[in-house]
Design an enzyme around this catalytic site. Structure first.
Site, PDB file in Angstrom:
ATOM      1  N   THR A  72       0.858  -1.180   0.000  1.00 40.40           N
ATOM      2  CA  THR A  72       0.000   0.000   0.000  1.00 40.40           C
ATOM      3  C   THR A  72       0.894   1.230   0.000  1.00 40.40           C
ATOM      4  O   THR A  72       2.116   1.123   0.110  1.00 40.40           O
ATOM      5  CB  THR A  72      -0.918   0.006   1.233  1.00 40.40           C
ATOM      6  OG1 THR A  72      -1.824   1.097   1.134  1.00 40.40           O
ATOM      7  CG2 THR A  72      -0.120   0.172   2.509  1.00 40.40           C
ATOM      8  N   ALA A 120      -5.002  -6.045   6.165  1.00 40.03           N
ATOM      9  CA  ALA A 120      -6.261  -5.294   6.136  1.00 40.03           C
ATOM     10  C   ALA A 120      -7.170  -5.692   7.290  1.00 40.03           C
ATOM     11  O   ALA A 120      -7.799  -4.831   7.924  1.00 40.03           O
ATOM     12  CB  ALA A 120      -6.976  -5.518   4.801  1.00 40.03           C
TER      13      ALA A 120
END
Length: 315
Positions: A72, A120
């Site tokens: 990310t 996540a």
């Protein structure tokens, strides 16, 4: 149900509830496994002693790999106008792109935001727990939770579950009585205050842009452009980053979602002309001192110096 009990139908095997067919041991295991529904801090630990020490040994002995690939790009920086948070929206697992619309900036309360980087599931779960704690703190004490208190809660959680596979790198940004705050917390229990942070697989590329253009006296529009530019360049170089670039601004009035822009639109804005190696683009109308966002002019200068050295060597 009362009529079934009177008629005796409740004693028939096909009329029994699921709980009746389970043993007491199964019921106890089920209660322990779902205890986090009542208390979110009571996650079920592995069923052996000292899991933080013995879990890596058992995984190595069985040949099980728990370290999964993830990527990310998130960034945050403080300037005179408050705090800027910006992040992409791509969620990946190795080479697989799971989602292009992941919300990696979580709204904890009206004056505080948190970012997600790492696993996540870990980040989303503990950010939701932190959002609940922020709301309870405001109801109990009639004032907002400070950013330092929120960072301390996440730091304590990370320390408690250290060595158990928790993968998390978060930035907490907000505005409280002491002014704007930006704090980085990770799954190793580290807690650090700073002016500029970038977390994720694309952070080296984003930090390169931030180191070039960051200064504390930026205007709001300059800060927005710098954050979008840094995330865009990270998404263009890092395969694990992409999707939608979400930009938030936090000041004394609270946080605002400035924009949600697709990376392709940013490419059209920043690299539609003037990129190195694109000879079809028109020349820069601003002159040699007005470089385009993707071209610093260093390449042309270097080529000129090389040609000069070649000519001198020939003479």
């Amino acid at each position: 149900m009362a009529l079934e009990a009177i008629c005796g139908m409740g004693k028939m095997p096909f009329m029994r509830r699921f709980d009746d067919a389970q043993s007491e041991w199964q019921k106890e295991q089920l209660r322990e496994a779902t205890s986090n529904f009542e208390n979110p801090y009571e996650l079920q630990a592995p069923p052996f002693e000292r899991p933080a020490e013995n879990l890596p040994k058992i995984l190595a002995h069985c040949g099980i790999r728990m370290d999964f690939d993830h990527g990310t790009t998130t960034l945050g920086f403080k300037y005179r106008g408050g705090v800027i948070l910006c992040a992409d929206s791509r969620a990946t697992s190795g080479q697989y792109i799971g989602s292009q619309t992941m919300r990696k900036i979580v709204e904890l309360n009206d004056y505080m935001l948190g970012t997600l980087a790492g696993g996540a599931a870990d980040c989303v779960y503990w950010d939701r727990v932190l959002a609940k704690e922020c709301r309870l703190h405001q109801l109990r004490y009639r004032k907002r939770m400070t950013v330092d208190t929120a960072a301390r809660i996440i730091c304590n959680i990370s320390t408690e579950y250290k060595g158990m596979g928790l993968v998390m790198g978060m930035m907490l940004a907000g505005f409280d009585d002491e002014g704007p705050k930006l704090i980085y917390v990770d799954s190793e229990g580290m807690r650090s205050h700073g002016q500029v942070f970038s977390v994720g697989s694309g952070s080296p590329y984003a930090l390169g842009v931030l180191d070039t253009g960051y200064r504390h006296d930026l205007s709001d529009q300059e800060a927005y452009d710098l954050a979008r530019r840094a995330i865009y360049h990270a998404t263009s170089k890092d395969a694990y980053s992409g999707g939608i670039v979400r930009l938030y601004h936090i000041n004394s009035e609270g946080w605002r979602n400035i924009c949600n822009t697709d990376c392709s639109d940013l490419h059209d804005s920043y690299c539609s002309s003037g990129c190195p190696g694109n000879e079809k683009d028109p020349p820069n109308e601003g002159g040699p001192d007005k470089d385009t966002p993707c071209s610093s002019g260093w390449t042309k200068k270097k080529i000129t110096e090389d040609n000069l050295q070649t000519k001198l060597a020939t003479v």
